[in-house]
Design a protein around this motif. Structure first.
Motif, PDB file in Angstrom:
ATOM      1  N   UNK A  54       0.810  -1.191  -0.006  1.00 24.34           N
ATOM      2  CA  UNK A  54       0.146   0.071   0.019  1.00 24.34           C
ATOM      3  C   UNK A  54       0.750   1.422  -0.075  1.00 24.34           C
ATOM      4  N   UNK A  55       2.185   1.215  -0.496  1.00 22.75           N
ATOM      5  CA  UNK A  55       2.743   2.362  -0.668  1.00 22.75           C
ATOM      6  C   UNK A  55       2.172   3.450  -1.625  1.00 22.75           C
ATOM      7  N   UNK A  56       2.302   4.798  -1.100  1.00 27.96           N
ATOM      8  CA  UNK A  56       1.839   5.795  -2.106  1.00 27.96           C
ATOM      9  C   UNK A  56       3.016   6.689  -2.593  1.00 27.96           C
ATOM     10  N   UNK A  57       4.282   6.547  -2.043  1.00 29.92           N
ATOM     11  CA  UNK A  57       5.373   6.934  -2.384  1.00 29.92           C
ATOM     12  C   UNK A  57       6.482   6.016  -2.256  1.00 29.92           C
ATOM     13  N   UNK A  58       7.547   6.048  -3.082  1.00 30.48           N
ATOM     14  CA  UNK A  58       8.830   5.216  -2.885  1.00 30.48           C
ATOM     15  C   UNK A  58       9.260   5.445  -1.706  1.00 30.48           C
ATOM     16  N   UNK A  59       9.563   4.482  -0.896  1.00 35.00           N
ATOM     17  CA  UNK A  59      10.294   4.731   0.357  1.00 35.00           C
ATOM     18  C   UNK A  59      11.616   5.326   0.401  1.00 35.00           C
ATOM     19  N   UNK A  60      11.852   6.151   1.580  1.00 40.35           N
ATOM     20  CA  UNK A  60      13.292   6.904   1.307  1.00 40.35           C
ATOM     21  C   UNK A  60      14.315   5.856   1.621  1.00 40.35           C
ATOM     22  N   UNK A  61      15.254   5.808   0.567  1.00 40.35           N
ATOM     23  CA  UNK A  61      16.267   4.681   0.508  1.00 40.35           C
ATOM     24  C   UNK A  61      17.660   5.340   0.928  1.00 40.35           C
ATOM     25  N   UNK A  62      17.668   6.753   1.158  1.00 44.55           N
ATOM     26  CA  UNK A  62      18.862   7.429   1.577  1.00 44.55           C
ATOM     27  C   UNK A  62      19.735   6.977   2.597  1.00 44.55           C
ATOM     28  N   UNK A  63      18.987   6.666   3.759  1.00 44.46           N
ATOM     29  CA  UNK A  63      19.497   6.578   4.933  1.00 44.46           C
ATOM     30  C   UNK A  63      20.275   5.157   5.117  1.00 44.46           C
ATOM     31  N   UNK A  64      20.087   4.297   4.241  1.00 48.16           N
ATOM     32  CA  UNK A  64      20.343   2.752   4.606  1.00 48.16           C
ATOM     33  C   UNK A  64      21.492   2.507   3.350  1.00 48.16           C
ATOM     34  N   UNK A  65      22.869   2.482   3.851  1.00 53.10           N
ATOM     35  CA  UNK A  65      23.671   2.311   3.020  1.00 53.10           C
ATOM     36  C   UNK A  65      23.688   1.059   2.261  1.00 53.10           C
ATOM     37  N   UNK A  66      22.918  -0.070   2.717  1.00 52.01           N
ATOM     38  CA  UNK A  66      23.054  -1.410   1.938  1.00 52.01           C
ATOM     39  C   UNK A  66      22.044  -1.013   0.721  1.00 52.01           C
ATOM     40  N   UNK A  67      21.171   0.210   0.595  1.00 48.93           N
ATOM     41  CA  UNK A  67      20.416   0.470  -0.581  1.00 48.93           C
ATOM     42  C   UNK A  67      21.080   0.349  -1.750  1.00 48.93           C
ATOM     43  N   UNK A  68      22.605   0.884  -1.635  1.00 47.58           N
ATOM     44  CA  UNK A  68      23.416   1.088  -2.768  1.00 47.58           C
ATOM     45  C   UNK A  68      23.990  -0.152  -3.259  1.00 47.58           C
ATOM     46  N   UNK A  69      23.616  -1.321  -2.593  1.00 50.86           N
ATOM     47  CA  UNK A  69      24.075  -2.673  -3.549  1.00 50.86           C
ATOM     48  C   UNK A  69      22.646  -3.396  -3.945  1.00 50.86           C
ATOM     49  N   UNK A  70      21.633  -2.778  -3.866  1.00 52.01           N
ATOM     50  CA  UNK A  70      20.243  -3.669  -4.426  1.00 52.01           C
ATOM     51  C   UNK A  70      20.373  -3.767  -5.864  1.00 52.01           C
ATOM     52  N   UNK A  71      20.054  -4.843  -6.355  1.00 47.65           N
ATOM     53  CA  UNK A  71      19.767  -5.155  -7.905  1.00 47.65           C
ATOM     54  C   UNK A  71      18.765  -5.336  -8.612  1.00 47.65           C
TER      55      UNK A  71
END
Length: 534
Positions: A54-71
């Motif tokens: 039920x997301x209305x916006x894309x979640x904030x990915x900036x605060x989690x360094x592991x986001x940079x490795x998501x493929x």
């Protein structure tokens, strides 16, 4: 043993999961993160799954360094309406994004530019994107291999896919493009300019009335799907210049005519042609002639009554033919021209009342035959054909004569499910190991002493279905689970010892149906001679 030793390390690798988590995201959203290792291409895959939360916006990915490795990023099944620029900034390693089944109307022009370096697959199915208003948000995705635009909209009055829609987008790596179910009635001839490298195009579930001329600019096209449109005529030269096109699916259209030169230029490339569920009244032999590479032809569910003489001449490599759901008239040599090529033939629901052995006898390469959903009552002459697999499911068969298998030259997998067979004693008078598998599911087979002999002797490699006792109890026929019926039957039948192992025994061809006793004598004599010589 060598194969097993090689497989074991691969199995271990395939289930290995390396340590990867997105703790902050998992705490602040309903998204889940996981990491896996794909042994087949030797790479780590980090997945952020935010689907159906039920997301209305894309979640904030900036605060989690592991986001940079998501493929891989899954955002499907949410309530997203707009994708803004820079929202994917921390995902510069991502190669797959799924935004399907949202409410997206707008993707800003730079919304995907920051992931353009690695993105290979983008799914936008089931949104509200107006395709004819421009696709500039795709510009510069030079690594994109697959693009799915299904179930979006066309807003112009004539439901036309406009020209030069892709020309300046620089999609130089795109190989698969899907634009299904978008309400498209017409395609402008220049619509696909710039898609020189596309190999698969799917325009199914639209309202096209002809093969779109626009495909002629896609010189590397290999697969074209036009399933479920409104095409009534395939005009001459419809595929001009597409010398790599090997597969065409135009099933579920309204086709009444295919012009003689419709497939001109595809003589050495077209391998599969599917014309299921159209309105053809005859085999389109003139248009198929000279298709030298065609090996799979589907003409099921048309209105074909009579196959004209030499209808298949000029198709020298046809191996698979489907003619299901046509009210066919059968006659000798109706498949003339396919004697030395055809291997698989399906004739389901063609109103057959008898086994068409005379129409099939000259098909020397035929190994797989499906005659299900007909009205056959007595199969005869099966042994005259060199079949490996025969389906006679859902006919009107009450009994089977062992003479039907006279002359059988190899073991046969026979599907007799959902007929009305009560007695399977015919198996006792057929050469042992004649059947690699016998499917009797859905038949009211009786459990009797003949059943006991068949199961215990090992004369058949595999059997499926059930048998019933007079008291109504039902048991599986499979020898691995028949202890109940065997215990019951051995109380009134002489217990049969297992004397055959069809796994290791080579099938013995005979010109007439042989009894088990005859075969036992033959084996005994051969064994005796071997001992004497030794």
């Amino acid at each position: 043993m060598l194969k097993a030793s090689l497989l074991l390390p691969l199995m271990c690798i395939s289930i290995f999961a390396y340590e990867f988590r997105c703790p902050q995201l998992e705490q602040t959203t309903s998204c889940k993160c996981r990491g896996t290792f794909e042994w087949w291409n030797n790479r780590n895959v980090s997945i952020l799954n935010c689907s159906a939360v039920s997301l209305q916006t894309i979640p904030n990915l900036y605060g989690d360094q592991s986001s940079y490795a998501i493929t891989k990023l899954f955002l499907n099944g949410n309530n997203l309406t707009r994708i803004k620029a820079n929202e994917f900034l921390p995902l510069q390693q991502v190669n797959e994004i799924d935004l399907s089944r949202n409410l997206i109307e707008t993707l800003e022009n730079d919304s995907l530019s920051l992931v353009s370096r690695h993105l290979t697959r983008l799914v936008l199915e089931g949104n509200r994107i107006a395709l004819d208003q421009g696709l500039w948000f795709l510009r510069g995705l030079q690594t994109l291999n697959e693009l799915v635009l299904d179930s979006n909209t066309i807003q112009n009055e004539y439901h036309t896919l406009p020209g030069i829609l892709f020309r300046d987008l620089q999609l130089t790596s795109l190989r698969k493009l899907s634009i299904k179910n978008c309400g498209i009635s017409k395609v402008t001839p220049t619509a696909f300019l710039g898609l020189d490298q596309v190999e698969e195009l799917d325009l199914s579930y639209n309202y096209l009335e002809s093969v779109p001329e626009a495909i002629m600019s896609m010189k590397r096209l290999k697969k074209l799907v036009l399933y479920d449109n409104n095409i009534d005529i395939v005009s001459g030269h419809s595929f001009r210049g597409l010398s790599h096109l090997s597969e065409i699916d135009m099933s579920l259209n309204m086709m009444t005519n295919i012009e003689d030169d419709a497939f001109e230029g595809l003589e050495d490339s077209l391998k599969e042609l599917k014309l299921y569920s159209n309105m053809l009244s005859a085999i389109p032999s003139s248009s198929l002639r000279k298709l030298r590479k065609l090996h799979f032809l589907v003409l099921s569910k048309n209105n074909i009554h009579f196959i004209q003489d030499n209808a298949f001449n000029g198709i020298p490599n046809l191996k698979m033919l489907e003619l299901d759901y046509n009210p066919l008239i059968y006659y000798n040599e109706m498949f003339s021209g396919l004697e030395d090529t055809l291997e698989t033939l399906t004739l389901r629901a063609t109103k057959l009342t008898s086994f068409p052995v005379n129409a099939l006898i000259n098909l020397r390469k035929l190994t797989d035959l499906d005659l299900s959903l007909n009205q056959i009552t007595k199969p005869v002459g099966i042994g005259r054909l060199a079949l490996k697999n025969l389906a006679l499911a859902r006919n009107n068969i009450v009994s089977v004569s062992p003479l039907a298998f006279s002359g059988l030259s190899r073991s046969l997998s026979l599907d007799l499910d959902n007929n009305n067979i009560t007695n399977i004693s015919f198996l006792l008078d057929v050469t042992p190991c004649s059947f690699s598998y016998l499917d009797l599911v859905g038949n009211p087979v009786r459990c009797d002493c003949d059943t006991e002999r068949i199961i215990n002797s090992g004369m058949i490699l595999g059997i499926g279905g059930t048998c019933s006792l007079s008291n109504g109890l039902t048991y599986e026929l499979n020898s691995g689970s028949t202890s109940g019926v065997i215990q019951h039957l051995t109380q009134k039948c002489n217990t049969t010892e297992k004397t055959l192992n069809c796994v290791n025994m080579q099938f013995l061809s005979t010109s007439s149906a042989a009894t088990p006793q005859t075969t036992f004598v033959f084996i005994f004599v051969v064994a005796l001679l071997f001992v004497t010589v030794s």
